[in-house]
Scaffold this active site. Structure first.
Site, PDB file in Angstrom:
ATOM      1  N   LYS A  27      67.005  25.642   8.178  1.00  0.00           N
ATOM      2  CA  LYS A  27      68.456  25.623   7.926  1.00  0.00           C
ATOM      3  C   LYS A  27      69.157  24.783   9.001  1.00  0.00           C
ATOM      4  CE  LYS A  27      71.005  29.194   9.441  1.00  0.00           C
ATOM      5  NZ  LYS A  27      72.127  28.861  10.338  1.00  0.00           N
ATOM      6  N   ASN A  28      68.779  24.983  10.249  1.00  0.00           N
ATOM      7  CA  ASN A  28      69.518  24.358  11.350  1.00  0.00           C
ATOM      8  C   ASN A  28      69.158  22.907  11.580  1.00  0.00           C
ATOM      9  OD1 ASN A  28      70.825  26.739  11.560  1.00  0.00           O
ATOM     10  ND2 ASN A  28      69.801  27.416  13.432  1.00  0.00           N
ATOM     11  N   ARG A  84      80.290  27.918  10.852  1.00  0.00           N
ATOM     12  CA  ARG A  84      80.593  27.174  12.087  1.00  0.00           C
ATOM     13  C   ARG A  84      80.010  25.764  12.041  1.00  0.00           C
ATOM     14  NH1 ARG A  84      81.638  27.514  17.495  1.00  0.00           N
ATOM     15  NH2 ARG A  84      80.277  26.258  18.822  1.00  0.00           N
ATOM     16  N   CYS A  94      79.835  33.150  12.844  1.00  0.00           N
ATOM     17  CA  CYS A  94      79.303  34.502  13.013  1.00  0.00           C
ATOM     18  C   CYS A  94      80.319  35.407  13.705  1.00  0.00           C
ATOM     19  CB  CYS A  94      78.031  34.431  13.867  1.00  0.00           C
ATOM     20  SG  CYS A  94      76.747  33.595  12.968  1.00  0.00           S
ATOM     21  N   ARG A 136      83.604  31.483  19.630  1.00  0.00           N
ATOM     22  CA  ARG A 136      82.594  30.415  19.640  1.00  0.00           C
ATOM     23  C   ARG A 136      83.298  29.098  19.980  1.00  0.00           C
ATOM     24  NH1 ARG A 136      78.213  31.495  16.492  1.00  0.00           N
ATOM     25  NH2 ARG A 136      77.367  29.529  17.269  1.00  0.00           N
ATOM     26  N   PRO A 137      83.344  28.750  21.256  1.00  0.00           N
ATOM     27  CA  PRO A 137      84.128  27.583  21.675  1.00  0.00           C
ATOM     28  C   PRO A 137      83.565  26.266  21.128  1.00  0.00           C
ATOM     29  CG  PRO A 137      82.804  28.403  23.497  1.00  0.00           C
ATOM     30  CD  PRO A 137      82.624  29.381  22.375  1.00  0.00           C
ATOM     31  N   VAL A 138      84.393  25.273  21.051  1.00  0.00           N
ATOM     32  CA  VAL A 138      83.960  23.917  20.672  1.00  0.00           C
ATOM     33  C   VAL A 138      84.421  22.898  21.718  1.00  0.00           C
ATOM     34  CG1 VAL A 138      83.779  24.288  18.182  1.00  0.00           C
ATOM     35  CG2 VAL A 138      86.012  23.681  19.172  1.00  0.00           C
ATOM     36  N   ASP A 139      84.688  23.387  22.923  1.00  0.00           N
ATOM     37  CA  ASP A 139      85.199  22.480  23.969  1.00  0.00           C
ATOM     38  C   ASP A 139      84.245  21.335  24.282  1.00  0.00           C
ATOM     39  OD1 ASP A 139      83.649  24.722  24.941  1.00  0.00           O
ATOM     40  OD2 ASP A 139      83.943  23.889  26.950  1.00  0.00           O
ATOM     41  N   LEU A 140      82.939  21.575  24.178  1.00  0.00           N
ATOM     42  CA  LEU A 140      81.968  20.509  24.484  1.00  0.00           C
ATOM     43  C   LEU A 140      81.981  19.420  23.406  1.00  0.00           C
ATOM     44  CD1 LEU A 140      79.021  22.743  25.730  1.00  0.00           C
ATOM     45  CD2 LEU A 140      80.622  21.428  27.135  1.00  0.00           C
ATOM     46  N   ASP A 186      68.135  33.089  18.571  1.00  0.00           N
ATOM     47  CA  ASP A 186      68.087  33.451  17.142  1.00  0.00           C
ATOM     48  C   ASP A 186      66.936  34.385  16.809  1.00  0.00           C
ATOM     49  OD1 ASP A 186      69.250  30.235  15.846  1.00  0.00           O
ATOM     50  OD2 ASP A 186      70.249  31.877  16.888  1.00  0.00           O
ATOM     51  N   ARG A 207      72.538  33.675   3.989  1.00  0.00           N
ATOM     52  CA  ARG A 207      72.957  32.415   4.629  1.00  0.00           C
ATOM     53  C   ARG A 207      71.749  31.664   5.167  1.00  0.00           C
ATOM     54  NH1 ARG A 207      77.791  32.839   8.843  1.00  0.00           N
ATOM     55  NH2 ARG A 207      77.173  30.656   8.948  1.00  0.00           N
TER      56      ARG A 207
HETATM   57  C1  EPZ Z   1      73.254  26.481  17.017  1.00  0.00           C
HETATM   58  O1  EPZ Z   1      74.588  26.965  17.087  1.00  0.00           O
HETATM   59  C2  EPZ Z   1      72.612  27.244  15.878  1.00  0.00           C
HETATM   60  N1  EPZ Z   1      73.314  26.967  14.630  1.00  0.00           N
HETATM   61  C3  EPZ Z   1      72.650  28.739  16.168  1.00  0.00           C
HETATM   62  O2  EPZ Z   1      71.920  29.383  15.138  1.00  0.00           O
HETATM   63  C4  EPZ Z   1      71.939  29.022  17.497  1.00  0.00           C
HETATM   64  O3  EPZ Z   1      72.085  30.389  17.810  1.00  0.00           O
HETATM   65  C5  EPZ Z   1      72.565  28.167  18.604  1.00  0.00           C
HETATM   66  O4  EPZ Z   1      72.541  26.773  18.237  1.00  0.00           O
HETATM   67  C6  EPZ Z   1      71.801  28.306  19.926  1.00  0.00           C
HETATM   68  O5  EPZ Z   1      70.485  27.892  19.751  1.00  0.00           O
HETATM   69  C7  EPZ Z   1      73.036  25.829  13.967  1.00  0.00           C
HETATM   70  O6  EPZ Z   1      72.212  25.037  14.382  1.00  0.00           O
HETATM   71  C8  EPZ Z   1      73.776  25.610  12.679  1.00  0.00           C
HETATM   72  P1  EPZ Z   1      75.369  26.089  20.853  1.00  0.00           P
HETATM   73  P2  EPZ Z   1      75.673  26.219  18.046  1.00  0.00           P
HETATM   74  O7  EPZ Z   1      76.490  25.103  20.822  1.00  0.00           O
HETATM   75  O8  EPZ Z   1      75.420  24.766  18.021  1.00  0.00           O
HETATM   76  C9  EPZ Z   1      78.298  27.494  24.234  1.00  0.00           C
HETATM   77  C10 EPZ Z   1      71.554  30.883  13.411  1.00  0.00           C
HETATM   78  O9  EPZ Z   1      71.325  32.096  13.565  1.00  0.00           O
HETATM   79  N2  EPZ Z   1      79.186  26.417  23.780  1.00  0.00           N
HETATM   80  O10 EPZ Z   1      73.999  25.591  21.198  1.00  0.00           O
HETATM   81  O11 EPZ Z   1      77.011  26.705  17.644  1.00  0.00           O
HETATM   82  C11 EPZ Z   1      78.177  28.625  23.227  1.00  0.00           C
HETATM   83  O12 EPZ Z   1      79.259  29.538  23.354  1.00  0.00           O
HETATM   84  C12 EPZ Z   1      72.637  30.242  14.216  1.00  0.00           C
HETATM   85  O13 EPZ Z   1      70.915  30.128  12.673  1.00  0.00           O
HETATM   86  C13 EPZ Z   1      80.319  26.121  24.536  1.00  0.00           C
HETATM   87  O14 EPZ Z   1      80.584  26.759  25.550  1.00  0.00           O
HETATM   88  O15 EPZ Z   1      75.303  26.837  19.458  1.00  0.00           O
HETATM   89  C14 EPZ Z   1      76.859  29.228  23.614  1.00  0.00           C
HETATM   90  O16 EPZ Z   1      77.040  30.097  24.706  1.00  0.00           O
HETATM   91  C15 EPZ Z   1      73.506  31.259  14.915  1.00  0.00           C
HETATM   92  N3  EPZ Z   1      81.131  25.109  24.120  1.00  0.00           N
HETATM   93  C16 EPZ Z   1      76.028  28.020  24.071  1.00  0.00           C
HETATM   94  O17 EPZ Z   1      76.970  26.983  24.322  1.00  0.00           O
HETATM   95  C17 EPZ Z   1      80.865  24.366  22.988  1.00  0.00           C
HETATM   96  O18 EPZ Z   1      81.629  23.437  22.670  1.00  0.00           O
HETATM   97  C18 EPZ Z   1      75.044  27.511  23.015  1.00  0.00           C
HETATM   98  O19 EPZ Z   1      75.777  27.282  21.822  1.00  0.00           O
HETATM   99  C19 EPZ Z   1      79.714  24.693  22.234  1.00  0.00           C
HETATM  100  C20 EPZ Z   1      78.885  25.711  22.644  1.00  0.00           C
END
Ligand code: EPZ
Length: 421
Positions: free
Chosen positions: A22-23, A92, A116, A121-125, A304, A396
């Site tokens: 999926k991812n 997301r 979720c 769930r921030p998107v600042d990065l 996950d 999902r």
């Molecule tokens: C991906 O989510 C996966 N989703 C998630 O899987 C998975 O849990 C996650 O990566 C971690 O491996 C998909 O690939 C669709 P991140 P993503 O950005 O990209 C912080 C599932 O169960 N962060 O790697 O949203 C965040 O809060 C799903 O299949 C910021 O601070 O995760 C977290 O602490 C759930 N700012 C860490 O980074 C940002 O702009 C990792 O999040 C983005 C993230």
């Protein structure tokens, strides 16, 4: 809404074919926006999130056919660079369109995500990365409103390793002017798969799978076909289900080398495994040994798999600690597992599990995708009948999970639970 009825206590026994990831599929679908034309993606899992992403791409103007695990996407007519709130709030990963829309249309209006249920769930990065590439962004009424004259290559360091931000920025950088270097980039297999697909489309990317990715922007790319990697989290989920029920299972079409840390922890728990290139056989004949886990970015133990591991440890012969260092509040499954008789206490981003001899069937509520998987795993081992409500969460990310489990001997069925819960 649907629920699962599970008669637990039966060891899993049989074979299961693992679906596509999926991812990996979600960002690859979005990457087709980068160059107008027709793309064929194979081994696409038939999931709710895939249908949601297809719906979003149709809103943007793509034409999509999806049959028998093959997606045919034609983005020639794509012309509407927007991702509306009603879609983004349910998934997301919709945020992935930001980079490709900017690369192709130099403009994008994308709702801030929901996704979720656990924590903000921030998107600042994502935003920081796009700004470094020369994008002007502001937040207006819950939307990211962005535009740029031309994307310019840049040197970007992510304070936190983020799968989504790495993928999003990489998809913008492939059409930027000049070189982009991503530091502290994600090295998850799904990001490597996205990079391989972009290279197949004509992109120039070095360093996939490491923390430093270099992208040489190209004037244009071209459509390509691709086969998506297997889902490593679905693989780990079924291994935990076989281990907790004391069964024997063979998983086909998987990639063991993408979940080595999970396999290591299962071995430590006493599982016997035969591992071949695209197949894993797990036998569960000894008591479950308690094994502590702290989640980490790849190749560490995946967040996950955290919920599934907690379910398994609830029946271990001793106590264990599971800490989530990625998402500090992803434990909504814990109170539901305790309803099945588990003894788990949460303190901040760790849970302390005292293994019990037996779990007892009960009605439980799914709260997010991996939480639902953990409840199914526990219910398969619990004595007696369980009902798992709101299984739309599990739909999902797990393709026909009840059919796959039935084929491996589980007593599980899907029923409509009406609108009650
Ligand atoms: C991906 O989510 C996966 N989703 C998630 O899987 C998975 O849990 C996650 O990566 C971690 O491996 C998909 O690939 C669709 P991140 P993503 O950005 O990209 C912080 C599932 O169960 N962060 O790697 O949203 C965040 O809060 C799903 O299949 C910021 O601070 O995760 C977290 O602490 C759930 N700012 C860490 O980074 C940002 O702009 C990792 O999040 C983005 C993230």
């Amino acid at each position: 809404m649907d629920k699962f009825i599970i008669q637990g206590g039966k060891p899993l026994n049989g074979e299961i074919k693992i679906s596509g990831s999926k991812n990996a599929a979600l960002p690859l679908m979005v990457a087709t926006l980068l160059s107008p034309g027709k793309y064929t993606l194979h081994n696409v899992p038939e999931l709710r999130d895939i249908r949601t992403m297809a719906h979003l791409l149709r809103i943007i103007g793509a034409k999509i056919e999806f049959a028998d695990h093959t997606l045919i996407i034609d983005t020639t007519q794509a012309d509407f660079p927007e991702a509306p709130y009603e879609l983004v709030k349910t998934m997301r990963a919709s945020i992935y369109v930001l980079g490709p829309l900017l690369a192709r249309f130099k403009a994008a209006k994308v709702s801030l995500p929901g996704g979720c249920a656990w924590g903000p769930r921030p998107v600042d990065l994502h935003i920081k990365g796009m700004k470094k590439l020369g994008v002007e962004l502001n937040l207006d009424g819950g939307y990211i409103v962005a535009n740029c004259r031309k994307l310019k290559g840049s040197h970007i360091h992510f304070d936190v390793s983020s799968v989504g931000a790495t993928g999003n920025v990489m998809m913008a950088a492939v059409l930027a002017d000049g070189m982009t270097i991503l530091e502290n980039a994600a090295s998850e297999p799904e990001i490597i798969d996205l990079g391989h697909f972009l290279i197949r489309m004509g992109a120039r990317i070095e360093g996939l799978g490491t923390k430093t990715i270099q992208i040489e922007g190209m004037p244009g790319l071209h459509p390509a076909d691709y086969t998506i990697i297997p889902d490593r989290i679905e693989t780990g989920t079924f291994l935990c289900a076989a281990r907790i029920t004391g069964g024997k299972i063979t998983l086909r079409n998987c990639q063991p080398k993408q979940l080595l840390e999970v396999l290591e922890k299962l071995k430590e728990s006493g599982a016997e495994m035969v591992i071949r290139e695209n197949e894993i056989t797990l036998k569960s004949t000894t008591p479950i040994q308690p094994v502590n886990v702290t989640t980490d970015v790849y190749p560490g133990f995946p967040t996950d798999m955290q919920a599934q591991w907690i379910a398994l440890m609830s029946l271990a012969a001793g106590s264990s600690v599971v800490t989530d260092s990625i998402f500090t509040d992803r434990f909504t499954h814990v109170p539901e597992l305790n309803r099945l008789g588990a003894q788990i206490v949460q303190k901040n981003n760790s849970v302390f599990i005292q293994g019990v001899n037996e779990l007892k069937g009960a009605p439980v509520m799914s709260t997010d995708l991996r939480a639902s998987a953990s409840l199914v795993i526990a219910a398969l081992a619990a004595k007696g009948k369980s009902e798992v409500f709101r299984v739309y969460h599990i739909d999902r990310g797990y393709e026909k999970i009840e059919l796959k489990l039935q084929q491996a001997g589980a007593e599980i069925s899907r029923e409509n639970a009406g609108d009650v819960i």
